[in-house]
Design an enzyme around this catalytic site. Structure first.
Site, PDB file in Angstrom:
ATOM      1  N   CYS A   7       0.848  -1.208   0.000  1.00  9.46           N
ATOM      2  CA  CYS A   7       0.000   0.000   0.000  1.00  9.46           C
ATOM      3  C   CYS A   7       0.878   1.251   0.000  1.00  9.46           C
ATOM      4  O   CYS A   7       0.585   2.230  -0.696  1.00  9.46           O
ATOM      5  CB  CYS A   7      -0.924   0.018   1.214  1.00  9.46           C
ATOM      6  SG  CYS A   7      -2.361  -1.075   1.074  1.00  9.46           S
ATOM      7  N   GLY A  92       4.042 -19.605   0.629  1.00 10.03           N
ATOM      8  CA  GLY A  92       5.169 -18.690   0.487  1.00 10.03           C
ATOM      9  C   GLY A  92       4.795 -17.223   0.386  1.00 10.03           C
ATOM     10  O   GLY A  92       5.625 -16.405  -0.018  1.00 10.03           O
ATOM     11  N   HIS A  99      -0.497  -9.792  -4.928  1.00  7.57           N
ATOM     12  CA  HIS A  99       0.490  -9.434  -5.954  1.00  7.57           C
ATOM     13  C   HIS A  99       0.724 -10.628  -6.841  1.00  7.57           C
ATOM     14  O   HIS A  99       0.639 -11.781  -6.394  1.00  7.57           O
ATOM     15  CB  HIS A  99       1.797  -8.944  -5.332  1.00  7.57           C
ATOM     16  CG  HIS A  99       2.393  -9.882  -4.323  1.00  7.57           C
ATOM     17  ND1 HIS A  99       1.913  -9.980  -3.033  1.00  7.57           N
ATOM     18  CD2 HIS A  99       3.411 -10.770  -4.410  1.00  7.57           C
ATOM     19  CE1 HIS A  99       2.622 -10.881  -2.369  1.00  7.57           C
ATOM     20  NE2 HIS A  99       3.526 -11.396  -3.177  1.00  7.57           N
TER      21      HIS A  99
HETATM   22  P1  AMP Z   1       5.628 -13.232  -1.776  1.00  4.78           P
HETATM   23  O1  AMP Z   1       6.746 -13.895  -1.020  1.00  4.78           O
HETATM   24  O2  AMP Z   1       4.975 -14.091  -2.814  1.00  4.78           O
HETATM   25  O3  AMP Z   1       4.628 -12.608  -0.815  1.00  4.78           O
HETATM   26  O4  AMP Z   1       6.296 -12.067  -2.607  1.00  4.78           O
HETATM   27  C1  AMP Z   1       6.671 -10.860  -2.035  1.00  4.78           C
HETATM   28  C2  AMP Z   1       7.735 -10.284  -2.922  1.00  4.78           C
HETATM   29  O5  AMP Z   1       7.877  -8.924  -2.625  1.00  4.78           O
HETATM   30  C3  AMP Z   1       9.112 -10.931  -2.747  1.00  4.78           C
HETATM   31  O6  AMP Z   1       9.534 -11.487  -3.991  1.00  4.78           O
HETATM   32  C4  AMP Z   1       9.991  -9.763  -2.302  1.00  4.78           C
HETATM   33  O7  AMP Z   1      11.286  -9.833  -2.851  1.00  4.78           O
HETATM   34  C5  AMP Z   1       9.221  -8.578  -2.811  1.00  4.78           C
HETATM   35  N1  AMP Z   1       9.409  -7.329  -2.103  1.00  4.78           N
HETATM   36  C6  AMP Z   1       9.295  -7.109  -0.773  1.00  4.78           C
HETATM   37  N2  AMP Z   1       9.482  -5.802  -0.505  1.00  4.78           N
HETATM   38  C7  AMP Z   1       9.708  -5.196  -1.688  1.00  4.78           C
HETATM   39  C8  AMP Z   1       9.973  -3.844  -2.076  1.00  4.78           C
HETATM   40  N3  AMP Z   1      10.039  -2.849  -1.185  1.00  4.78           N
HETATM   41  N4  AMP Z   1      10.179  -3.569  -3.398  1.00  4.78           N
HETATM   42  C9  AMP Z   1      10.119  -4.578  -4.306  1.00  4.78           C
HETATM   43  N5  AMP Z   1       9.861  -5.846  -4.004  1.00  4.78           N
HETATM   44  C10 AMP Z   1       9.663  -6.162  -2.716  1.00  4.78           C
END
Ligand code: AMP
Length: 113
Positions: A7, A92, A99
């Site tokens: 967000c 995961g 997303h």
């Molecule tokens: P998930 O583990 O499927 O919930 O994916 C979350 C993703 O968000 C992971 O691949 C992280 O590397 C990515 N992530 C977390 N924080 C950030 C951020 N500030 N900018 C870009 N990617 C992020």
């Protein structure tokens, strides 16, 4: 949601490497890429996960997939990419804001681990 990192990214309060943005959807590069191309697509409104997709918000989810196809075409990987959403901790999901991972630039195995 005030404590949700995605967000905050959607609101521009936390910087991101933007790939695409419109009124309802944002796409930006993942901080920890799992493929040569690893882009995240999010709805700007807070939806906790794929388990929260309803008739009321599914049009937005369809739009996210249109954007994913557009990005794949623009970046030249429309012939091979994967779109994944992790739903729940056992699958995961680490960020509790819906997303979709758009991954490309390498071969992918099936079934996923
Ligand atoms: P998930 O583990 O499927 O919930 O994916 C979350 C993703 O968000 C992971 O691949 C992280 O590397 C990515 N992530 C977390 N924080 C950030 C951020 N500030 N900018 C870009 N990617 C992020």
């Amino acid at each position: 949601m005030s404590d949700c990192i995605f967000c905050k990214i959607a609101a521009g309060e936390i910087p991101s490497r933007k790939v695409y943005e419109d009124e309802t959807v944002l796409a930006f590069y993942d901080l920890d890429p799992q493929a040569p191309e690893h882009i995240l697509l999010i709805p700007k409104t807070h939806i906790a996960s794929a388990a929260e997709i309803t008739p009321q918000n599914s049009g937005l989810v369809a739009h996210i997939f249109e954007v994913a196809a557009e990005i794949a075409a623009q970046k030249g990987f429309a012939d091979g990419f994967r779109v994944v959403t992790n739903c729940g901790e056992s699958a995961g999901q680490s960020v509790k804001h819906l997303h979709f991972h758009l991954l490309a630039g390498r071969d992918f195995t099936w079934p996923p681990g």
